[in-house]
Design an enzyme around this catalytic site. Sequence first.
Site, PDB file in Angstrom:
ATOM      1  N   ASP A 288      57.890  24.981  -4.398  1.00 28.06           N
ATOM      2  CA  ASP A 288      59.157  24.314  -4.593  1.00 28.06           C
ATOM      3  C   ASP A 288      59.990  25.213  -5.506  1.00 28.06           C
ATOM      4  O   ASP A 288      59.516  26.226  -6.033  1.00 28.06           O
ATOM      5  CB  ASP A 288      58.941  22.901  -5.187  1.00 28.06           C
ATOM      6  CG  ASP A 288      60.130  21.989  -4.883  1.00 28.06           C
ATOM      7  OD1 ASP A 288      59.963  20.764  -4.852  1.00 28.06           O
ATOM      8  OD2 ASP A 288      61.246  22.531  -4.667  1.00 28.06           O
TER       9      ASP A 288
HETATM   10  C1  GLC Z   1      64.183  20.866  -4.591  1.00 26.78           C
HETATM   11  C2  GLC Z   1      63.221  19.831  -4.035  1.00 26.78           C
HETATM   12  C3  GLC Z   1      62.647  20.193  -2.700  1.00 26.78           C
HETATM   13  C4  GLC Z   1      63.677  20.969  -1.911  1.00 26.78           C
HETATM   14  C5  GLC Z   1      63.903  22.289  -2.616  1.00 26.78           C
HETATM   15  C6  GLC Z   1      64.969  23.141  -1.931  1.00 26.78           C
HETATM   16  O1  GLC Z   1      64.028  21.011  -5.964  1.00 26.78           O
HETATM   17  O2  GLC Z   1      62.149  19.430  -4.871  1.00 26.78           O
HETATM   18  O3  GLC Z   1      62.270  18.975  -2.052  1.00 26.78           O
HETATM   19  O4  GLC Z   1      63.207  21.191  -0.592  1.00 26.78           O
HETATM   20  O5  GLC Z   1      64.245  22.125  -3.977  1.00 26.78           O
HETATM   21  O6  GLC Z   1      66.215  22.515  -2.032  1.00 26.78           O
END
Ligand code: GLC
Length: 743
Positions: A288
């Site tokens: 993430d």
């Molecule tokens: C965010 C979220 C994740 C998302 C990623 C990209 O912090 O936790 O679910 O896909 O970043 O936006």
Amino acid sequence: MMIRIWPLMACLLFAVSCKSQKGTTGTPDRYNTQVDSVLALMTLEEKIGQMTLYTTDWESTGPTIRKGYQEDIRKGTCGALFNSHTVAFTRQLQDIAVKESPLGIPLLFGYDVIHGYKTIFPVPLGESCSWDLAAIEQSASIAAAEAAAAGLHWTFAPMVDISREPRWGRVMEGAGEDPFLGSLIARARVHGFQGDHFNGTDKILACVKHFAGYGAPIAGRDYNTVDMSERTFRDIYFPPYKAGIEAGARTIMTSFNDLDGIPSTGNKWLLEEVLRKENNFTGFVVTDYTSINEMVNHGYAADDKHAGELAANAGVDMDMQGAVFQRYLKESIAAGLVSEKQVDEAVRRILRIKFELGLFKDPYKFSDAQREKAVVFAPAHLQAAREIARKSIVLLKNEDKVLPIANGKKIALVGPLVADRNNLIGEWRASGEGEKSVSILDAFQERAARDGFTFTHAKGCELTGDVTTGFEEALRNAQTADIIIAVVGEKWNMSGEAKARADISLPGMQEQLIKELVATGKPVVVVLMNGRPLTIPWIAEHATAVVEAWLPGTMGGLAVADVLFGDYNPSAKLTMTFPRHVGQVPIFYNEKNTGRPFDPNNGYTSRYLDMPNTPQYPFGYGLSYTTFTYDSMMVARKDYSFSDTIIATVNIKNTGSVAGEEIVQCYVRDLVGSVTRPLKELKGFEKIKLAPGESKKVTFKLTSKDLAFYTADMTFKAEPGAFWVMVGPDSERLQKKEIRLVQ
Ligand code: GLC
């Protein structure tokens, strides 16, 4: 020297395609030869580049490629981008990668297409209340078609995190609290996004997230510690991830949280043992957003370089936005702290998926401006969004059959969300445009013009704040109405990421407004538009009717009106428990009996002094404009061997005056286990449609596999003994029969 991979790859593909191909699309070995051939051409920096994912910051700066990205792409030190969409923008970026970088390896474009790309569907928690797997799959399929038409290859969805935490804002992205239903929905969403193949240009990579256990943060605060037994993890939280993998998801995203003390992004047990060894996951693992770097905050890594080593050695393949691999991995490899073999494996997984998508064959296969124009926001997509929004709306109360609204009634529309369009599409709205949604006011105006009725509209109050000056107009309108429709709820950004609420009641003065509307003595229908279960005890008791519409998406206003006027008989059922009070949280249907189950005649049992144990509305609950009876529940016999199929039947009859759909549910209870077992677990359901007076016999078939769990020695199996098989309209109103599983 620039080795242009394109012509080289074309020859290679021709050469290799002449050889017998092992396996078919999606089987891990299909592209091994091509992958190894590309890998052999790559420098270490280029390998690490494939493991690097950056945001283009469009969300904040629009489609401008920041200087840094052009250089990263041009040098081949960034192999994937996210928040980059539309054919025009992605083609511009792909041109740099394919025509200017040393090897011309195509970029992968990702985006959070969670519940729609441009046509926005109900928030996933709302969709899950439809229990309609085909509709949920269709929703993901349309999202994929629109995203792919906009040049995207990959969505960071489905989010499959089980949660029993309504304080946690991200429950809006998931499918509620149950592992059985959550697994089926995970499967449906992965299949909707990916289909059976990637040959077409209407499917995109799915990304099952957030692995793992992210939905159980202590105190409901996002990113907070997750601490649970391995048994609870495997029995309750892991099944939907497993289902997503089994459905063929080609990517997995690690979660921000630590699990039992080890951050998921550096958790070798999770990524190598559970994911790859036990479940044969052959895709790639992406972190993430900067979750590698955050292992320093966790106190699990000394610095970013150490965090990168922990992530790489745990099995992470791609670093989202952390720039850790790009900055330190080469040095870590030189120091022998990470093997280049490990890096090669990660790059193979990423390249293989770019081959599976067909990007080496044609990096521009998703870049067709004509298709983008034809597919995005297509009328058929909008109609599908309206239909699943209808199916997601839960009727929680309907006293005196005040709904559907009878002809000729004078209607007062009241509340801050009546005219609102933007909030309807919720968070994680991708490229959705709030102002293009159809509000409830729009829908009523359309209907009034068509059917020749009038209504009044007053906002009454804002969603937040303590101003009540708008009450006067609302109450004045109420005086001349036969029925009051109060539309209240949460702002779109009160649920979603980093949106925990300690108080999950209606914000602002909304409840006070409803109290004054009820005091007029007129029937009050409360329509809720929110991204999580709310605590609404006063409304539940005093409103005439309560309708849970969730954040229903682009066509939400039409769907709500379709239900209120009876064009659609509501059939949805809750997939997450509604507490009476936040003090009851976590509260969930599949709880255990304890040694001192609540006994109203014994103070020394599991209870509160100031609140019942029971929820406001239980898992699986939802009403209809008609009524159903459940009769003659039967099981084929008492004793079953482990290889038998347990058959339970029940007769359902529509005893009302209108056709309706009913989600018939089947639960089991293991009365005695080598560990304590839940009072009930959902193991089957069937959504049936019955005309007035019509009956149908519903049959549930269970096997010993449905009764399996992680036993005292952590073996996944069923144990002999007595069970209850239960059927009913929700997790509380159940009829039961006892059976025995015998060795
Ligand atoms: C965010 C979220 C994740 C998302 C990623 C990209 O912090 O936790 O679910 O896909 O970043 O936006």
